[in-house]
Structure formats: structure tokens, C-alpha cells
Design a protein around this motif. Structure first.
Motif, short mmCIF file in Angstrom:
data_model
loop_
_atom_site.label_atom_id
_atom_site.label_comp_id
_atom_site.label_asym_id
_atom_site.label_seq_id
_atom_site.Cartn_x
_atom_site.Cartn_y
_atom_site.Cartn_z
N LYS A 1 -13.64 -8.05 6.22
CA LYS A 1 -13.14 -6.63 6.00
C LYS A 1 -11.72 -6.37 5.86
O LYS A 1 -11.07 -5.33 5.60
N VAL A 2 -10.73 -7.51 5.94
CA VAL A 2 -9.65 -7.67 5.56
C VAL A 2 -9.25 -7.19 4.50
O VAL A 2 -8.32 -6.31 4.31
N ALA B 1 -9.63 -3.59 4.27
CA ALA B 1 -8.68 -2.66 5.14
C ALA B 1 -7.33 -2.63 4.30
O ALA B 1 -6.60 -1.60 4.39
N LEU C 1 -5.21 0.56 3.33
CA LEU C 1 -3.91 0.81 3.93
C LEU C 1 -2.96 1.11 2.83
O LEU C 1 -1.93 1.67 2.91
N GLU D 1 6.21 2.84 4.06
CA GLU D 1 5.37 2.64 5.35
C GLU D 1 4.01 1.80 4.78
O GLU D 1 3.70 0.75 5.46
N GLU D 2 3.51 2.25 3.72
CA GLU D 2 2.42 1.19 3.29
C GLU D 2 2.72 0.03 2.82
O GLU D 2 1.87 -1.03 3.08
N GLU E 1 6.39 7.31 2.39
CA GLU E 1 4.93 6.93 2.55
C GLU E 1 4.83 5.47 1.91
O GLU E 1 4.08 4.53 2.42
N LYS F 1 -14.01 13.36 2.32
CA LYS F 1 -13.68 11.94 2.67
C LYS F 1 -12.26 11.46 1.70
O LYS F 1 -11.52 10.88 2.66
N SER G 1 -9.64 12.51 4.31
CA SER G 1 -8.98 11.82 5.41
C SER G 1 -8.70 10.51 5.00
O SER G 1 -8.01 9.72 5.64
N LEU H 1 3.19 -2.21 5.96
CA LEU H 1 1.50 -2.34 6.44
C LEU H 1 1.00 -3.43 5.82
O LEU H 1 0.35 -4.39 6.06
#
Lengths: 232, 232
Positions: free
Chosen positions: B155-156, B159, B163, B89-90, B86, B62, B65, B93
Motif C-alpha cells: 500500500k505504500v 499511499a 498524498l 506540503e505534499e 499545498e 470521492k 474527499s 509528505l
DNA sequence: CTCCTTCAACTGGCATGTTAGTTGACAGGT
DNA sequence: ACCTGTCAACTAACATGCCAGTTGAAGGAG
């Protein structure tokens, strides 16, 4: 229900066995071969895929953490059901990411990117004219992927996909009666125009309006496919 | 390096063993107890946690992933290293999601929500005055979580956290020399003011400016902690 | 001294035996 | 007829044995 067709796929892929099983199951869930609510029997999967329980368990674990299957401890594993509230959340997240992406692309875009988007859009128009809904669907997905790819952030497209897995399943349900490819092409055209004009505000607005269409078309699905939705 | 301290934790939790191991490892990675680049030996982890290899393998799968560990097939498993690209990018997002969230909250907010945000902000001011950096950090995180909670999409927040896992690790590195809590409080105040005024544009702008600070402060870290970063 | 080959030790991946918990049906009592 | 307690069959979770691929060090050749 049989998955004999998957047995062929399993050794046509490469990489660790667990990951291959994961891919097969994931594809099956996302294209609704395994329909929402369906019970997955580990033993049966092992037999039909011709592998032992370890890779299957590993695959189901990953799918569980993605929310594609629900594991009821000591009891059963089932393909997760849809729910409108969850679809609304994913729609919100997807819109947040794609709107930000299109704004960045509108600011930074170069000629090559405009060409590729324009080419994709002409393809969409052709497929819409031919009423090739399946092909149109794929071109549509490609259009959005291209925009996210053009942000220069390779993980953005993957993250957006990961955030909207349920949405992706739900969209399949309204594929047969798509019916509005022309409107979609026009909305895409508006997005591309804004990108070409480097107008960030217009690009945001166009993308937001475009994505906002989806959730309204999704709402009736709960009545049409009650067994696919989580009882609320 | 020892993880003896974790042995106590392992049976103080509940739920499946695999999930407990996952939580322990995840926390250890996120608070840098397991530093980026560190090699994780399955055998050692099993012995020190007092469990067999199955739950450990499941947990590492896990974490892999999620991008928190890199599994090199047939060879080794290591805590994933950071990389500036990276982190950028995060950051992109995270900004996309939080800006969308604050805009929605600005539109829908009620008095109770304003009260809770205001209370949190006064707490931040107190902690900043006391130079309690650890406490301030947590209040800061809470402030952002509150806003995402107020979207009405449960869930926001999860999430957004998912991210920006690398971002979360990197922030720990600049915790000791925080140094700018007062500016942060002012930026938070601007966000709250915009929410109170139901000014979506101002809320977006304030949140965007606030989050944009972080990545510039992160950039020097690659020189300061070269072993924590992926060789580029 | 350097480079290449070889080999042993270690790692993760897979298969399978074992355990504990859940579920649903059946039987017995009310 | 219905409710309830019990039990058997099934499931996921865990432990462990085995195997194949990788790695790094040691030893030999140039």
C-alpha cells in the motif's frame, strides 16, 4: 446491537446531511461501537438515523474509499477487519511522516512551541500518576498532533491521521491495560529534549524508537480478538 | 470544451458504473484535460457520459474527499486549483515517505531488485538521449514506484500517490520543457548506488536531494499559469 | 451613472421508485 | 445422509422527481 444513541447526535451537528451521517458512522467505527467485521445494513441505518438512503450511501462510499468499510457489490457492507500486515504498513507510513515532522520541528522550533509541548508533557505525567488511561491517551494523541502542527504544514496532521486509521482502531483495543504510561512519558520527554536541543538526529531516533514500541504491543491482539482480524 | 472522447472510454471499463465515472473524471483531472479551476456541470457530465446523476454524484463526492474537486454547496463544483503552499506540503509528505522507503530498501535489497532498478535506469538514459520526454517521465515514475514496491508494503506506493495528487498535476505543467533529464538520471544513479552499497544514510540523502529539486522548479509555475492557481 | 433590490434560472442535496445481482435455504434427486 | 439445482428474499446500484439555497442579471430608485 442498536444505534439509538446516534439518533440524538445526528441533528446536533451541522452541514450537509450526508456529511453528518459520515461523521457519525466514522466515529462509531473508530471507537469500535461498530466492531470490525460487523455487517452494516443500509435499511436499518436509514431507519435508525431517520434519513433516506442517499446520504447513507454517500457516507458509506467515502468510508469505503478510506478503507473503513468493505462493500461487497450487490451483497453487503461490513466494517472492515484489521490485519497485522496492514497495521505494519500503516505503522511504517506513520513513522515516516512523524519522523520527518519531528526533524523539521527540531530545526525550526521557537520558545512558544517548546512551552506548549512542555505543558502537555507535564499534563501527561499527572494523568499517568492518576491512572487516568483515557485522559492519558488523549494527551498522548495531542502531543503528536502538536508536533505535526508545528511543522507549519496544516495538512500534515490530517494526512498522518488518514494514513493510520486502522492503527487508531487497534490502539483502542489495548487501551484498558495500557500499563506503561510512565515509559511513554519518558519517551516523549526524550523527543522534547531533542527538539529543545535542536538535534535533528536525536529527534528522529527518539521518535522512531517511540513509535516502534506500538507495533510489538499490537501483535498479540490477533490472538486475543480473532473475530476482529481478517482471516489470514 | 467537450468530453465526447470520454464517452468511448466509459463502457470499455468494468466494475460499478460509479467507479468507472470516477476513473474517467480522475484521469481527466490528473492529465489536465479538465484544467484547474474549470467548472464541472453535473447535468452536462451526465448527458455526455450517458449516465444518470447518481453515479456522477458519487464520483464527484470521492474526488472531493481527495481534494481534486471543490464542491461549493448548493452552487457549483469545480476542479480544484493548485497552490504553492499545498504543493510544498505534499512535497514534504512525499519526501518523508520516499526517504523512509529507500532506507528500508537499502537495508533489505536483493539481487533481483538491483537488476530491475538498474534496467530501469538504463532505459532512462536511452530515453533521455532520444529526448523522449514523455517516455522519460513515465520511466522516472516507474523508478520511484519500484523502490516503494520493494519495501514489501504494497500500500505504500498507493499511499504516496494519494498524498501527492496535486504534485502530479503540477509536474505535467513542466513536462514540455523538462530539459534536465541527464541530471535526473545522475541523481537516480546516486540513489541506486547507495541502495547497492546498503548505505541507508547515503540513500536517504540522495533521495532527499533528488526530491528537493522538484519544488524549486515548481515555484515559477504560479506566474506562468496564474489561472491554474488559487488566488493567494 | 451608480447602487440596491428583486427575481428567475440553475445548481447541488435529498427522497424514493426500480433493477439486477448475490446468497442462503429448502426441496428433490442420488 | 449428502450433494445439487432452484427459488425467494435481501442487498447495493442506478434512475429520476422534488426542494432549497445560490447566483447573476435585469430593472428601478437615488
Amino acid at each position: 446491537m442498536t444505534v439509538e444513541n446516534l439518533v440524538v447526535d445526528i441533528d446536533s451537528l451541522d452541514g450537509p446531511l450526508g456529511h453528518r451521517v459520515y461523521s457519525v458512522l466514522r466515529n462509531g467505527i473508530l471507537d469500535l461501537t461498530f466492531h470490525p467485521g460487523m455487517i452494516l445494513r443500509k435499511g436499518a441505518l436509514c431507519e435508525q438515523l431517520g434519513v433516506s438512503r442517499s446520504p447513507v450511501a454517500e457516507a458509506l462510499g467515502k468510508l469505503s474509499s478510506e478503507g473503513l468499510v468493505d462493500i461487497i457489490p450487490q451483497s453487503a457492507t461490513r466494517v472492515s477487519q484489521l490485519s497485522l500486515s496492514e497495521l505494519r504498513e500503516e505503522s511504517f507510513l506513520r513513522e515516516a511522516v512523524e519522523v520527518a515532522a519531528v526533524a523539521k520541528v527540531a530545526a525550526d522550533r521557537n520558545d512558544d512551541q517548546l512551552t506548549r509541548l512542555s505543558r502537555n508533557l507535564r499534563l501527561q505525567a499527572l494523568l499517568a500518576e492518576d491512572r487516568d488511561y483515557q485522559g492519558f491517551f488523549e494527551a498522548d494523541v495531542d502531543f503528536h498532533s502538536l508536533i505535526m502542527e508545528f511543522t507549519g504544514y496544516p495538512k500534515v496532521a490530517a494526512a498522518a491521521g488518514q494514513l493510520s486509521l486502522q492503527l487508531r482502531r487497534a490502539r483502542i483495543l489495548l487501551l484498558p491495560k495500557e500499563g506503561r504510561p510512565e515509559e511513554t512519558v519518558q519517551e516523549h520527554q526524550a523527543i522534547l529534549d531533542a527538539i529543545r536541543a535542536q538535534d535533528q538526529q536525536a529527534a528522529r531516533a527518539a521518535m522512531s524508537a517511540h513509535l516502534g514500541q506500538l507495533i510489538t504491543r499490537l501483535t498479540p491482539l490477533e490472538q486475543q480478538h480473532p473475530t476482529y482480524f481478517r482471516p489470514s
